[in-house]
Motif scaffolding. Sequence first.
Motif, PDB file in Angstrom:
ATOM      1  N   LEU A 110       0.945  -1.130   0.026  1.00 56.58           N
ATOM      2  CA  LEU A 110      -0.070  -0.143   0.213  1.00 56.58           C
ATOM      3  C   LEU A 110       0.830   1.116   0.259  1.00 56.58           C
ATOM      4  O   LEU A 110       0.354   2.152  -0.437  1.00 56.58           O
ATOM      5  CB  LEU A 110      -1.193   0.317   1.152  1.00 56.58           C
ATOM      6  CG  LEU A 110      -2.155  -1.172   1.306  1.00 56.58           C
ATOM      7  CD1 LEU A 110      -2.982  -0.683   2.399  1.00 56.58           C
ATOM      8  CD2 LEU A 110      -3.089  -0.795   0.411  1.00 56.58           C
ATOM      9  N   LEU A 144      -5.452  -9.307  -6.717  1.00 57.26           N
ATOM     10  CA  LEU A 144      -4.944  -7.525  -6.451  1.00 57.26           C
ATOM     11  C   LEU A 144      -4.460  -7.004  -7.360  1.00 57.26           C
ATOM     12  O   LEU A 144      -4.552  -5.887  -7.685  1.00 57.26           O
ATOM     13  CB  LEU A 144      -3.945  -7.410  -4.824  1.00 57.26           C
ATOM     14  CG  LEU A 144      -4.478  -8.106  -4.038  1.00 57.26           C
ATOM     15  CD1 LEU A 144      -3.213  -7.855  -2.774  1.00 57.26           C
ATOM     16  CD2 LEU A 144      -5.444  -7.246  -3.620  1.00 57.26           C
ATOM     17  N   ARG A 145      -3.654  -7.374  -8.887  1.00 57.52           N
ATOM     18  CA  ARG A 145      -3.040  -7.320  -9.690  1.00 57.52           C
ATOM     19  C   ARG A 145      -4.162  -6.378 -10.780  1.00 57.52           C
ATOM     20  O   ARG A 145      -4.051  -5.596 -10.896  1.00 57.52           O
ATOM     21  CB  ARG A 145      -2.102  -8.530 -10.267  1.00 57.52           C
ATOM     22  CG  ARG A 145      -1.078  -8.705  -9.123  1.00 57.52           C
ATOM     23  CD  ARG A 145       0.043  -9.372  -9.714  1.00 57.52           C
ATOM     24  NE  ARG A 145       0.595  -8.618 -11.146  1.00 57.52           N
ATOM     25  CZ  ARG A 145       1.867  -9.345 -12.013  1.00 57.52           C
ATOM     26  NH1 ARG A 145       2.586 -10.058 -11.597  1.00 57.52           N
ATOM     27  NH2 ARG A 145       2.351  -8.023 -12.823  1.00 57.52           N
ATOM     28  N   GLU A 147      -6.982  -6.342  -9.594  1.00 58.23           N
ATOM     29  CA  GLU A 147      -8.104  -4.869  -8.895  1.00 58.23           C
ATOM     30  C   GLU A 147      -7.232  -3.699  -8.920  1.00 58.23           C
ATOM     31  O   GLU A 147      -7.750  -2.657  -9.575  1.00 58.23           O
ATOM     32  CB  GLU A 147      -8.212  -5.401  -8.113  1.00 58.23           C
ATOM     33  CG  GLU A 147      -9.537  -6.087  -7.548  1.00 58.23           C
ATOM     34  CD  GLU A 147     -10.845  -5.457  -8.745  1.00 58.23           C
ATOM     35  OE1 GLU A 147     -11.425  -4.540  -8.326  1.00 58.23           O
ATOM     36  OE2 GLU A 147     -11.887  -6.637  -8.688  1.00 58.23           O
ATOM     37  N   LEU A 148      -6.173  -3.589  -8.855  1.00 55.38           N
ATOM     38  CA  LEU A 148      -5.321  -2.243  -8.610  1.00 55.38           C
ATOM     39  C   LEU A 148      -4.243  -2.500 -10.126  1.00 55.38           C
ATOM     40  O   LEU A 148      -4.114  -0.622 -10.361  1.00 55.38           O
ATOM     41  CB  LEU A 148      -4.341  -2.761  -7.741  1.00 55.38           C
ATOM     42  CG  LEU A 148      -4.553  -3.211  -6.523  1.00 55.38           C
ATOM     43  CD1 LEU A 148      -2.961  -3.408  -5.626  1.00 55.38           C
ATOM     44  CD2 LEU A 148      -5.533  -2.183  -5.964  1.00 55.38           C
ATOM     45  N   ASP A 151      -7.631   0.322 -11.182  1.00 58.34           N
ATOM     46  CA  ASP A 151      -7.467   2.431 -10.240  1.00 58.34           C
ATOM     47  C   ASP A 151      -6.571   2.657  -9.865  1.00 58.34           C
ATOM     48  O   ASP A 151      -5.930   3.390  -9.139  1.00 58.34           O
ATOM     49  CB  ASP A 151      -8.538   2.042  -8.849  1.00 58.34           C
ATOM     50  CG  ASP A 151     -10.096   1.106  -9.296  1.00 58.34           C
ATOM     51  OD1 ASP A 151     -10.841   2.002 -10.872  1.00 58.34           O
ATOM     52  OD2 ASP A 151     -11.544   0.218  -8.813  1.00 58.34           O
ATOM     53  N   GLY A 152      -4.704   1.441  -9.834  1.00 61.00           N
ATOM     54  CA  GLY A 152      -4.074   1.522  -9.001  1.00 61.00           C
ATOM     55  C   GLY A 152      -4.006   1.909  -7.460  1.00 61.00           C
ATOM     56  O   GLY A 152      -4.890   2.136  -6.997  1.00 61.00           O
ATOM     57  N   VAL A 153      -3.243   2.185  -7.278  1.00 63.56           N
ATOM     58  CA  VAL A 153      -3.045   2.512  -5.799  1.00 63.56           C
ATOM     59  C   VAL A 153      -3.175   4.371  -5.859  1.00 63.56           C
ATOM     60  O   VAL A 153      -2.697   4.833  -4.594  1.00 63.56           O
ATOM     61  CB  VAL A 153      -1.759   2.282  -5.172  1.00 63.56           C
ATOM     62  CG1 VAL A 153      -2.034   1.199  -5.066  1.00 63.56           C
ATOM     63  CG2 VAL A 153      -0.719   2.426  -5.568  1.00 63.56           C
ATOM     64  N   ARG A 158      -8.735   3.019  -1.098  1.00 61.99           N
ATOM     65  CA  ARG A 158      -9.650   1.675  -2.155  1.00 61.99           C
ATOM     66  C   ARG A 158      -8.664   1.049  -2.498  1.00 61.99           C
ATOM     67  O   ARG A 158      -9.662   0.382  -2.546  1.00 61.99           O
ATOM     68  CB  ARG A 158      -9.704   2.890  -3.327  1.00 61.99           C
ATOM     69  CG  ARG A 158      -9.494   2.036  -4.345  1.00 61.99           C
ATOM     70  CD  ARG A 158     -11.487   1.291  -4.485  1.00 61.99           C
ATOM     71  NE  ARG A 158     -11.394   0.319  -5.436  1.00 61.99           N
ATOM     72  CZ  ARG A 158     -11.947  -0.353  -5.375  1.00 61.99           C
ATOM     73  NH1 ARG A 158     -12.774  -1.062  -4.208  1.00 61.99           N
ATOM     74  NH2 ARG A 158     -12.803  -1.721  -6.468  1.00 61.99           N
ATOM     75  N   ALA A 159      -7.796   1.027  -2.295  1.00 66.03           N
ATOM     76  CA  ALA A 159      -6.276   0.076  -2.133  1.00 66.03           C
ATOM     77  C   ALA A 159      -7.286  -0.932  -1.107  1.00 66.03           C
ATOM     78  O   ALA A 159      -6.771  -2.296  -1.880  1.00 66.03           O
ATOM     79  CB  ALA A 159      -5.193   0.899  -2.558  1.00 66.03           C
TER      80      ALA A 159
END
Length: 389
Positions: A110, A144-145, A147-148, A151-153, A158-159
């Motif tokens: 994070l 996680l890869r 989803e992120l 939207d990225g971090v 959100r992350a």
Amino acid sequence: MDWFFWVIIAVIGVAIIIAGIIITVEGRRQRQLEAEAKPEIEPTDIEGPVVAPEAVVPTEPPAEPVVEPEPVVVEPTVETPEAPGSRWARLRRRLSTSNNALARALGDLLSADRIDEEVWEDFETTLITSDLGVGPTTELTEALRKELAIDGVADPARAKDVLRTELLKLVDPTLDRSLNLTPANDGDPAVVLVVGVNGTGKTTTVGKLARVLVAEGKSVVLGAADTFRAAAAEQLATWGERVGVETVRSDEGADPASVAFDAVDKGARDGVDVVIVDTAGRLHTKTGLMDELGKVKRVIEKKAPVSEVLLVLDATTGQNGMTQARIFAEVVDVTGIVLTKLDGSAKGGIVIQVQRELGVPVKLVGLGEGVDDLAPFDPEGFVHGILGE
């Protein structure tokens, strides 16, 4: 001259008479004086010889009888265990402040300014070393890869939500983590058989579990069927005394199955709710373990069915603990896991791995050495805790 003779005789006679009178009067007077000087004593006042007042020796009053004090009976103080609800809140706070590997991995992810391939590799490595296991690590990383990548971090909140959601899926909140304490037959107690190798805190866990059940208002009897370790029965009895729970025990080296049967029999006769049986933690060979635990369970079920078989695992043992878990799962029908020492030194991923490997839920966790540091496992609380929330 005759008359003169008779005169002399008369004078002598008169003198004799006068002398007699005087002697008589003097004697009477002397006796009167003595009588007046001596007090008159009634014969009924004193029996036996009269003793002069100065010769009477006063006697001491009789000594008071010595009264021994009544022995003081000190009743053993029965403790009131902490309620399960507040236990988990306290343990969750402790988990959130611990620096376990899983929490570090999530925090590093994070806090990264830019998540490149190197960051993901480091993340996966840390998860595996946290005893999450290869399969769950791969699932979490891929989720996680995906989803992120969208939207990225840029938005850490959100992350973190994504992390929380995916991690909770792995812990699996849908599993039934309640203890089965409903007896199969009316009048029988629920029987909980606790197994595990020595050194995992098994006997201590039995004592702490008794406190959990007493806090829930249940009556309990403990069975000290670990007869191969001299201190086990004494240790278990001490735990029971602290919350007013009786322990059925026997001599060192006695037949464990017989002790277990006696404990369940007593539980049935006394009408208690739950009998918890502590078993020996020897793990020399799978065959010996199977024979011993199998016999204990068969003998118990002559009196009442076994409701739960809880396997106690030390969360700090990692892969070694998983090997032990597999052997026990092959020997007995394990229905739930108790993870001890899941504190700052533990690798929290073992919760997920052990559930995946054995197909049974973690039902209880211990996060410290305190007498009430055992609580029913709460998946959401666990995830929030390792995320530092």
